[in-house]
Every structure is written in C-alpha cells, then in structure tokens.
Write an enzyme that holds these catalytic residues in place. Structure first.
Site, mmCIF file in Angstrom:
data_model
loop_
_atom_site.group_PDB
_atom_site.id
_atom_site.type_symbol
_atom_site.label_atom_id
_atom_site.label_comp_id
_atom_site.label_asym_id
_atom_site.label_seq_id
_atom_site.Cartn_x
_atom_site.Cartn_y
_atom_site.Cartn_z
ATOM 1 C CG ASP A 1 34.292 -14.827 -58.352
ATOM 2 O OD1 ASP A 1 33.486 -14.704 -59.284
ATOM 3 O OD2 ASP A 1 34.489 -13.928 -57.512
ATOM 4 C CE1 TYR B 1 26.706 -13.837 -62.453
ATOM 5 C CE2 TYR B 1 26.670 -13.055 -64.716
ATOM 6 C CZ TYR B 1 27.061 -13.988 -63.777
ATOM 7 O OH TYR B 1 27.792 -15.090 -64.166
#
Length: 306
Positions: free
Chosen positions: A63, A127
């Site tokens: 996103d 991440y």
C-alpha cells in the site's frame, strides 16, 4: 531479465533464449513501487525499443506510503533485427539514464531463465518497521517524520512485546491480521513467519538535534505476507508494549482467525514500514548450460504456483 531496484532503484533482469532475454532487476526507492513509479520504470524499459511488449513484473507491491530499500522485478526483452542482448552493465546504465530524474535506481541486472518469476520464485521477504519514542510531533526532526512511527512521550514494555511476538512465529492462520482487499477470497491466510525480532534502532540525523529519541526496529521475515499483515502485527505488538493489550489477548486475536477480531485503530501507519530484502535461490537465477535445458526454458510459459 531480473532487476534489483532501490526505491530510489532497480536490480534484477530476467533473460533466456537466443533472442528474447528475461531480465531480473533489483531496485531501491524511498517508497514502495507505486503505480506511478511502476509506469516510469516500465517507460524506461520501453525507451530501449524492444520489439516485444516487455511487461514488468514486480516481486512485492504494497500500500501507499511504504518504503523499499530493495525490491526486484523481471521482464523479457527482445531487440530488433536479432541483435545480441544488452550486457547486464549496459542495461543497468541505460535504465538508470532514463530514470535519472526519478526517485528510483536500478542496482543490478541479471540474465535469468525464461521460467524465472520475480514474485513466485521469491524464497523470503523481509520487512522492517521503525518506531521512535521521541518528543512531540512539532519537536520531532523533519528528516525522520516520514520514515518512522513517532510514539510521542511513550514508554514500551519491550519484554512483553517479545513475548507476544514469539506467539506469531511459525505457521498460523493469520486471517485476523489481514485487511480487506480484492484478493481476499483468493489468498491463503496460512503463512509461516520465519522470524520476528525487536531490537534497538538508530538514526543518522537525530544525534545532531540534541534530543533524547529512542528508536526500535521490528523485523519480520516470511516467504509471503497478507495484505497489511505486517502493519497490523506491528500495531498489535505496540499495543502490547503500551499495556493496551496483553500477550494473551494477542493470542486470542490470532486464534480467532477472523479479520473482524482485530481491534479497530491498532494498525500501524504505512510510513514506518520498509521492504528491506527479497531473496531467491541461486539455482533459480542461473541460466541453463545445456541446449536441452535452454529449449525447456524458452518454451515455458506458465508461472510457478504461488
């Protein structure tokens, strides 16, 4: 060709066969590969005048607002008049030349077999989420404001966060930590979290502001993630650190296997999240050596299963 890119960049290019080359590129950029940046990288490829469509496939897309220190992609490149393929060095230089005004850089280009796929052949993705325990929003350094989650005047119980994080490691149904999107009916919610770590972080600029700012870095490693899974896990772990959730409560949310079980308003903001690594096996990146293997590569059209 496979491209490895930094957002600010790209790095893997996928090549195979005598004329059509699949290139893997590695990229780096300051934010994730947005639709706008995707179009710009695609446009840079088309500036090379391929005779084939040369469609770009990215390993990881997430996103808006999420950053990428390293991403990867692949595309097939066929030159006109059966010209020899570009060398990897020339191709990286040419792409960066056409991207010179953009916040993306191609770090590396690699010729790979035609059955290579930047998304489906990835062995793991990593991440990192950055958290700052700093002063008020208006005293926080602007250089860090969009690169971490500033929890103003907050103390975190890191031991409880680590206890809760241990419950998320391993293979679980992460339905409670996914967000609604168009892929929801098609994505398997069972994922294997290989690693979750919580360690002290650093800043290259905050020491010069003469303010006491503590940074923490949460690292998540898995082969794949659900939509907004990392942000939701981070938000839940921070809630544990703040005393708003107990590790037992987080376990109950996980066991519910229901996205409606996730407490509203706990998801961490996008701007603290970074994609830091996408790993592939060396075998998947190697070109075939025998003519029979090359023939198999050039006729392969189906991507491997997710």
């Amino acid at each position: 060709l496979a491209l490895s890119c930094t957002e600010s960049g790209a790095d893997v290019v996928k090549c195979g066969g005598a004329v059509t080359n699949r290139l893997y590129t590695q990229e780096s950029r300051t934010d994730q590969l947005s639709p706008k940046q995707f179009k710009r990288l695609q446009a840079a490829i088309l500036r090379l005048r391929p005779v084939n469509p040369a469609r770009l496939t990215v390993s990881s897309r997430t996103d808006a607002g999420v950053h990428a220190l390293c991403n990867s992609a692949h595309f097939d490149l066929q030159r006109k008049d059966d010209k020899d393929p570009f060398t990897e060095e020339i191709l990286a230089y040419a792409l960066n030349f056409h991207l010179r005004d953009q916040q993306i850089r191609v770090n590396r280009v690699v010729r790979v077999p035609l059955d290579f796929h930047a998304r489906y052949r990835a062995q793991s993705r990593t991440y990192l989420y950055r958290i700052a325990l700093g002063p008020s929003k208006f005293q926080f350094p602007l250089s860090e404001s969009e690169l971490c989650w500033n929890l103003c005047s907050t103390e975190l119980d890191v031991d409880s966060m680590r206890e809760a994080a241990a419950m998320l490691v391993g293979t679980h149904d992460f339905s409670s930590f996914r967000a609604i999107n168009s892929d929801l009916p098609f994505k398997n919610p069972i994922k294997t979290m290989d690693q979750i770590s919580i360690r002290p972080g650093t800043s290259s600029t905050c020491n010069h502001f003469h303010r006491d700012i503590t940074f923490w870095e949460l690292t998540f490693q898995s082969r794949s993630f659900l939509f907004r899974q990392v942000r939701r896990m981070t938000g839940a772990l921070v809630a544990v650190g703040r005393g708003r959730l107990t590790p037992l409560c987080l376990r109950k949310v996980l066991d519910a296997r229901d996205l409606m079980a996730f407490p509203q308003g706990l998801s961490a903001p996008a701007h603290g999240l970074f994609l830091t690594n996408v790993e592939y096996s060396q075998q998947d990146l190697q070109l075939p050596t025998s003519p029979s293997d090359q023939s198999l590569c050039t006729t392969s059209t189906n991507p491997p299963a997710a």
